[in-house]
Design a protein around this motif. Structure first.
Motif, PDB file in Angstrom:
ATOM      1  N   GLU A 139       1.020  -1.514   0.318  1.00  0.00           N
ATOM      2  CA  GLU A 139       0.318   0.191   0.307  1.00  0.00           C
ATOM      3  C   GLU A 139       1.048   1.203   0.000  1.00  0.00           C
ATOM      4  O   GLU A 139       0.930   2.268  -0.613  1.00  0.00           O
ATOM      5  CB  GLU A 139      -0.225  -0.214   1.609  1.00  0.00           C
ATOM      6  CG  GLU A 139      -1.556   1.543   1.053  1.00  0.00           C
ATOM      7  CD  GLU A 139      -2.827   1.158   2.020  1.00  0.00           C
ATOM      8  OE1 GLU A 139      -3.617   2.275   2.971  1.00  0.00           O
ATOM      9  OE2 GLU A 139      -3.118  -0.250   3.254  1.00  0.00           O
ATOM     10  N   ASP A 140       1.470   1.277   1.027  1.00  0.00           N
ATOM     11  CA  ASP A 140       2.857   2.048   1.176  1.00  0.00           C
ATOM     12  C   ASP A 140       3.572   2.791  -0.245  1.00  0.00           C
ATOM     13  O   ASP A 140       3.968   3.946  -0.877  1.00  0.00           O
ATOM     14  CB  ASP A 140       3.921   1.931   2.121  1.00  0.00           C
ATOM     15  CG  ASP A 140       2.780   2.893   3.843  1.00  0.00           C
ATOM     16  OD1 ASP A 140       1.537   3.264   3.404  1.00  0.00           O
ATOM     17  OD2 ASP A 140       3.421   2.508   4.907  1.00  0.00           O
ATOM     18  N   ALA A 141       3.961   1.699  -1.105  1.00  0.00           N
ATOM     19  CA  ALA A 141       4.733   1.268  -1.638  1.00  0.00           C
ATOM     20  C   ALA A 141       3.976   1.953  -3.301  1.00  0.00           C
ATOM     21  O   ALA A 141       4.727   2.798  -3.542  1.00  0.00           O
ATOM     22  CB  ALA A 141       5.476  -0.287  -2.480  1.00  0.00           C
ATOM     23  N   SER A 142       2.890   1.411  -3.324  1.00  0.00           N
ATOM     24  CA  SER A 142       1.867   2.178  -4.799  1.00  0.00           C
ATOM     25  C   SER A 142       1.732   3.557  -4.960  1.00  0.00           C
ATOM     26  O   SER A 142       1.801   4.534  -5.510  1.00  0.00           O
ATOM     27  CB  SER A 142       0.525   1.327  -4.464  1.00  0.00           C
ATOM     28  OG  SER A 142       1.108  -0.494  -4.799  1.00  0.00           O
ATOM     29  N   ASP A 143       1.494   4.503  -3.314  1.00  0.00           N
ATOM     30  CA  ASP A 143       1.238   4.961  -3.009  1.00  0.00           C
ATOM     31  C   ASP A 143       2.469   6.714  -2.952  1.00  0.00           C
ATOM     32  O   ASP A 143       2.115   7.363  -3.867  1.00  0.00           O
ATOM     33  CB  ASP A 143       0.768   5.836  -1.524  1.00  0.00           C
ATOM     34  CG  ASP A 143      -0.605   5.037  -1.084  1.00  0.00           C
ATOM     35  OD1 ASP A 143      -0.963   4.902  -2.130  1.00  0.00           O
ATOM     36  OD2 ASP A 143      -0.710   5.061   0.114  1.00  0.00           O
ATOM     37  N   ILE A 144       3.517   5.777  -2.826  1.00  0.00           N
ATOM     38  CA  ILE A 144       5.298   6.282  -2.879  1.00  0.00           C
ATOM     39  C   ILE A 144       5.019   6.323  -4.860  1.00  0.00           C
ATOM     40  O   ILE A 144       6.187   7.470  -4.656  1.00  0.00           O
ATOM     41  CB  ILE A 144       6.138   5.680  -2.262  1.00  0.00           C
ATOM     42  CG1 ILE A 144       5.978   6.063  -0.237  1.00  0.00           C
ATOM     43  CG2 ILE A 144       7.354   6.461  -2.287  1.00  0.00           C
ATOM     44  CD1 ILE A 144       5.760   7.474  -0.198  1.00  0.00           C
ATOM     45  N   ALA A 145       4.756   5.488  -5.113  1.00  0.00           N
ATOM     46  CA  ALA A 145       5.300   4.932  -6.659  1.00  0.00           C
ATOM     47  C   ALA A 145       4.866   6.132  -7.272  1.00  0.00           C
ATOM     48  O   ALA A 145       5.302   6.840  -8.216  1.00  0.00           O
ATOM     49  CB  ALA A 145       5.156   3.962  -6.870  1.00  0.00           C
ATOM     50  N   GLN A 146       3.165   6.605  -7.737  1.00  0.00           N
ATOM     51  CA  GLN A 146       2.425   7.132  -7.424  1.00  0.00           C
ATOM     52  C   GLN A 146       2.848   8.914  -7.647  1.00  0.00           C
ATOM     53  O   GLN A 146       2.855   9.651  -8.199  1.00  0.00           O
ATOM     54  CB  GLN A 146       0.809   7.365  -6.860  1.00  0.00           C
ATOM     55  CG  GLN A 146       0.479   7.985  -8.200  1.00  0.00           C
ATOM     56  CD  GLN A 146       0.255   7.580  -9.618  1.00  0.00           C
ATOM     57  OE1 GLN A 146      -0.414   5.703  -9.556  1.00  0.00           O
ATOM     58  NE2 GLN A 146      -0.388   8.795 -10.046  1.00  0.00           N
ATOM     59  N   GLU A 147       3.252   8.749  -6.190  1.00  0.00           N
ATOM     60  CA  GLU A 147       3.980  10.449  -5.587  1.00  0.00           C
ATOM     61  C   GLU A 147       4.971  10.427  -6.445  1.00  0.00           C
ATOM     62  O   GLU A 147       5.484  11.475  -7.608  1.00  0.00           O
ATOM     63  CB  GLU A 147       4.391  10.534  -4.679  1.00  0.00           C
ATOM     64  CG  GLU A 147       2.900  10.788  -3.847  1.00  0.00           C
ATOM     65  CD  GLU A 147       3.357  10.749  -2.234  1.00  0.00           C
ATOM     66  OE1 GLU A 147       3.792  11.118  -1.909  1.00  0.00           O
ATOM     67  OE2 GLU A 147       1.954  10.625  -1.448  1.00  0.00           O
ATOM     68  N   ALA A 148       5.972   9.502  -7.306  1.00  0.00           N
ATOM     69  CA  ALA A 148       7.151   9.994  -7.420  1.00  0.00           C
ATOM     70  C   ALA A 148       7.211  10.167  -9.105  1.00  0.00           C
ATOM     71  O   ALA A 148       7.714  10.922  -9.935  1.00  0.00           O
ATOM     72  CB  ALA A 148       8.055   8.724  -7.106  1.00  0.00           C
ATOM     73  N   LEU A 149       5.791   9.244  -9.561  1.00  0.00           N
ATOM     74  CA  LEU A 149       5.924   9.383 -10.625  1.00  0.00           C
ATOM     75  C   LEU A 149       5.419  10.953 -11.116  1.00  0.00           C
ATOM     76  O   LEU A 149       5.127  11.691 -12.419  1.00  0.00           O
ATOM     77  CB  LEU A 149       4.707   8.495 -11.381  1.00  0.00           C
ATOM     78  CG  LEU A 149       5.072   7.017 -11.345  1.00  0.00           C
ATOM     79  CD1 LEU A 149       4.123   6.351 -11.702  1.00  0.00           C
ATOM     80  CD2 LEU A 149       6.564   6.404 -12.365  1.00  0.00           C
ATOM     81  N   ILE A 150       4.686  11.262 -10.077  1.00  0.00           N
ATOM     82  CA  ILE A 150       3.895  12.493  -9.811  1.00  0.00           C
ATOM     83  C   ILE A 150       4.814  13.940 -10.584  1.00  0.00           C
ATOM     84  O   ILE A 150       5.263  14.503 -11.301  1.00  0.00           O
ATOM     85  CB  ILE A 150       2.932  13.337  -9.537  1.00  0.00           C
ATOM     86  CG1 ILE A 150       1.469  12.132 -10.043  1.00  0.00           C
ATOM     87  CG2 ILE A 150       2.493  14.544  -9.308  1.00  0.00           C
ATOM     88  CD1 ILE A 150       0.532  12.227  -8.923  1.00  0.00           C
TER      89      ILE A 150
END
Length: 198
Positions: free
Chosen positions: A41-52
């Protein structure tokens, strides 16, 4: 299409090119985030933030490092920012499956040849290592994971974390010395819960 062309077109605002570029790196970004955060869950959230953040910052990419290193640094920094905000450390489960491009893999070695007693000892050892990592401040924990668990060079760690080589060596040395002291103290029954730099 060549990566360099995709980067250039992305910098010019071509969303299709950016989407193609991100397809090349989304698994890498997620894998890095998972190593730091320790759960999906945290990895998915962070990955999304990193792509943004990558999209917002791509205009500043100058090719001084590879795009892979650049997007990896953005992801690592997002993870560190999140860990700092929480003011606590999430312990990575050493026995949890880890998603890589090649599929899911176990973090620990298989225990096929272990007796039940040896398996219990192994599990206790894994738990002990997690406890020890939990006592480290984020900046010490991260460099130790990068060096000891991922096998990265000091230079790679310095580039990934955007800090000097001396800082990396100092943090690794302090973390190792702290763990050594704690292990010896625990053997004597004098272990402390206070982490390095806390």
């Amino acid at each position: 299409m060549e990566e360099a062309i995709l980067i250039r077109k992305s910098q010019q605002g071509d969303m299709d090119a950016f989407e193609q570029l991100i397809l090349l790196y989304e698994k890498k970004v997620y894998t890095i985030a998972y190593k730091y955060m320790g759960n999906h869950e945290d990895a998915s959230d962070i990955a999304q933030e990193a792509l943004i953040k990558t999209y917002q910052s791509i205009g500043s990419f100058r090719g001084e490092s590879s795009f892979s290193t650049w997007i990896g640094r953005i992801t690592a920094n997002k993870c560190l920012d999140e860990l700092r905000k929480r003011k606590r450390i999430q312990v990575t489960s050493l026995s949890e499956e880890m998603e890589l491009e090649e599929g899911a893999v176990q973090r620990e070695l298989p225990a096929e040849d272990f007796t039940p007693e040896e398996h219990v000892v192994q599990q206790e050892t894994v738990q002990y290592v997690q406890t020890m990592l939990n006592r480290l401040k984020d900046e010490y924990r991260v460099v130790l994971i990068l060096r000891e668990l991922e096998g990265r060079s000091y230079e790679e760690i310095a580039e990934l974390l955007s800090c000097s080589l001396g800082t990396v060596k100092s943090r690794i040395s302090r973390a190792r010395n702290y763990l050594k002291t704690q292990i010896l103290a625990d053997k004597k029954g004098e272990g402390s819960k206070k982490g390095v730099g806390r």
